[in-house]
Design an enzyme around this catalytic site. Sequence first.
Site, PDB file in Angstrom:
ATOM      1  N   ASP A  87      15.141  38.690 -35.799  1.00 49.55           N
ATOM      2  CA  ASP A  87      15.503  38.933 -34.398  1.00 49.55           C
ATOM      3  C   ASP A  87      14.261  39.348 -33.615  1.00 49.55           C
ATOM      4  OD1 ASP A  87      16.967  39.236 -32.076  1.00 49.55           O
ATOM      5  OD2 ASP A  87      17.751  41.209 -32.606  1.00 49.55           O
ATOM      6  N   LYS A  89      19.641  55.496 -36.173  1.00 48.07           N
ATOM      7  CA  LYS A  89      20.275  54.245 -35.789  1.00 48.07           C
ATOM      8  C   LYS A  89      21.703  54.267 -36.298  1.00 48.07           C
ATOM      9  CE  LYS A  89      19.243  49.377 -35.928  1.00 48.07           C
ATOM     10  NZ  LYS A  89      18.312  48.345 -36.365  1.00 48.07           N
ATOM     11  N   THR A  91      18.642  53.880 -26.708  1.00 49.04           N
ATOM     12  CA  THR A  91      19.076  52.544 -26.286  1.00 49.04           C
ATOM     13  C   THR A  91      20.374  52.131 -26.944  1.00 49.04           C
ATOM     14  OG1 THR A  91      18.607  50.255 -26.905  1.00 49.04           O
ATOM     15  CG2 THR A  91      17.132  51.853 -27.746  1.00 49.04           C
ATOM     16  N   GLN A  92      21.149  51.359 -26.236  1.00 47.11           N
ATOM     17  CA  GLN A  92      22.316  50.736 -26.836  1.00 47.11           C
ATOM     18  C   GLN A  92      21.988  49.277 -27.035  1.00 47.11           C
ATOM     19  OE1 GLN A  92      25.983  50.645 -24.556  1.00 47.11           O
ATOM     20  NE2 GLN A  92      27.151  49.899 -26.310  1.00 47.11           N
ATOM     21  N   ALA A 107      22.636  45.605 -29.157  1.00 51.21           N
ATOM     22  CA  ALA A 107      23.864  44.869 -29.381  1.00 51.21           C
ATOM     23  C   ALA A 107      24.590  45.432 -30.594  1.00 51.21           C
ATOM     24  CB  ALA A 107      23.554  43.395 -29.589  1.00 51.21           C
ATOM     25  N   GLU A 108      23.807  45.867 -31.577  1.00 48.23           N
ATOM     26  CA  GLU A 108      24.350  46.240 -32.862  1.00 48.23           C
ATOM     27  C   GLU A 108      24.538  47.732 -32.995  1.00 48.23           C
ATOM     28  OE1 GLU A 108      24.584  44.214 -35.937  1.00 48.23           O
ATOM     29  OE2 GLU A 108      25.060  43.094 -34.121  1.00 48.23           O
ATOM     30  N   ALA A 109      23.548  48.454 -32.513  1.00 50.61           N
ATOM     31  CA  ALA A 109      23.452  49.854 -32.890  1.00 50.61           C
ATOM     32  C   ALA A 109      23.091  50.698 -31.691  1.00 50.61           C
ATOM     33  CB  ALA A 109      22.381  50.010 -33.970  1.00 50.61           C
TER      34      ALA A 109
END
Lengths: 241, 364
Positions: A149, A42, A20-21, A23-25
């Site tokens: 989060d 990650k 997965t992409q 938002a951060e990593a």
Amino acid sequence: MSTIHIPPSPFNPSDLTLITQGAEALVYKTTFLTPSTPTALKIRPPKTYRHASLDARLTRARILAEARVLVRCAREGVRVPAVLGADWEKGWLALEWIAGRTVRHALDGWLKAHGDDVGSSEGLEVKGLMGRMGKAIAQLHGVGVVHGDLTTSNVMVESEEGLEGDVVVIDFGLAVMSVQEEDRAVDLYVLERAFVSTHPQAEGLFGEVLRVYADGYKGAKGVVKKLDEVRQRGRKKSMLG
Amino acid sequence: MIALGLEGSANKLGIGIISHPSPTAEPHVLANLRHTYNSPPGTGFLPKDTALHHRAYFVRLVKRALYQAHLTPADVDVICYTRGPGMGACLTSVAIAARTLAALWDKPMVGVNHCVGHIEMGRAITGAQNPVVLYVSGGNTQVIAYAKHRYRIFGEALDIAVGNCIDRVARALRIPNDPAPGYNVEMMARKAVKRRGKEGELVELPYAVKGMDCSFSGILSAVEALVGQLATGEDDERKDRLKFSDGVLVTPDDICHSLQETIYAMLVEITERAMAHVGATEVLVVGGVGCNERLQEMMGMMAVDRGGTVFATDERFCIDNGIMIAHAGLVAYETGVQVSIEESDCTQRFRTDEVHIGWRDKDG
């Protein structure tokens, strides 16, 4: 977690599968330490939009904070992905692979199949899942960790289909150590908002998360009460009277 | 159909006239006039003075808009005004003026949510279909995505709005409010980059993101605490002067640069998180802060990295204006929404997600 192993860096690109992409990593599936140890890698690539010094400061702080929190949870017996290795200058963190699906997927699949009739007999299944989520969050808060989060994408259920299976909270990228009622309540508030905006037809389910959460640890009831206060606080809420 | 839009929720009085020739055709802007109330450097605009400004300029701006559009009052189908959110005194002044026109000309009225006005105008101008919206202005900071007839708020500022933070930093640094404090801060930041070379150097400021929410008051306090230590051109030999690690004095320009880099990074981060969460590739930036070119540039870099697109408008539509109220009011009017004079209230607190978005499909 007595030793952190020196990783073979860089990782072998042929053994990286993008999962997965966020938002951060970028999260890759790979192996680490041994060829048979499945690993979630990650990587926090530099954000081109961010000033380099701010980017370095945030990457370093977040990788270290995430690793520290995960190690702390593991030590306290809370089920989270184990930390296998990290490099905060290069921006990566290697974690135990958790097999399963996100609660978001599981829930969307369920809602598609059953509609939003959570009162039915099948509804018990989904309520059970919400309850296990509430319990998992309570465990985190109970050992002094605030996730920062919480969304239904950041909670895994360890099963390939259906709603059974253990619940594991992942992605501690914004987690902090805190026992403040305020921080814990904001954690729940973030989840509630993510819940309502991602699964608008299942707004009622969040109540089940809270119900189980409230019995999860000493002080949980106070946090649920504080949540009411936090809800009132969003800007521009209409005020009657 | 033709709508007259009346906006005055903050320090801009905006009068706009829009025409929707048919439900499928592009909207046509016939007039878009604005008059801004600016207070002296070091001060902010107060509700009473701002409302006085709006009352003083309302009639001449409406007359000029009709003249520019070559219309008479008889051509107008509906009068749209800002119902909120905004400053009470300013909203009331414009609402009273709107009612007066509706009674004089015998026209129906529509009360418009200011935030929805920004979003609908941004969509109409840029052609963005179903974007994640970052709405940033002096009074609002929201990350919004559409679902099932609502603009749902994913993230927002938990304390002061981002534009308010910028305005108050400008006030602390005694930066003029004309043409806009944010514009002057942007120009000073550019000077800092030029002076230090490359991408300039930052003074470390707090960075407060909680999930998709963020907080700006800590940054404001940090800057206010630093103001007394900045180089002013006088007494710069003093020991308490703030310096970078290489001994160069920190100027107000550097503070503006650090402020911009920090707060825009926060905004881009929460927007990116919302995009990742809903799986969107489009992002639309609206609101007064949205015309900042550095923010647009940073947002563009983020969007490119995600394989997406950023949509932004220029100051005519980003900064508060009457045309967006006319447009959003008219799309609502076309679905049958209207209010009687008796019901034509306004309110300081009116959340984006309270409005039923009847003119969009369930799934966007």
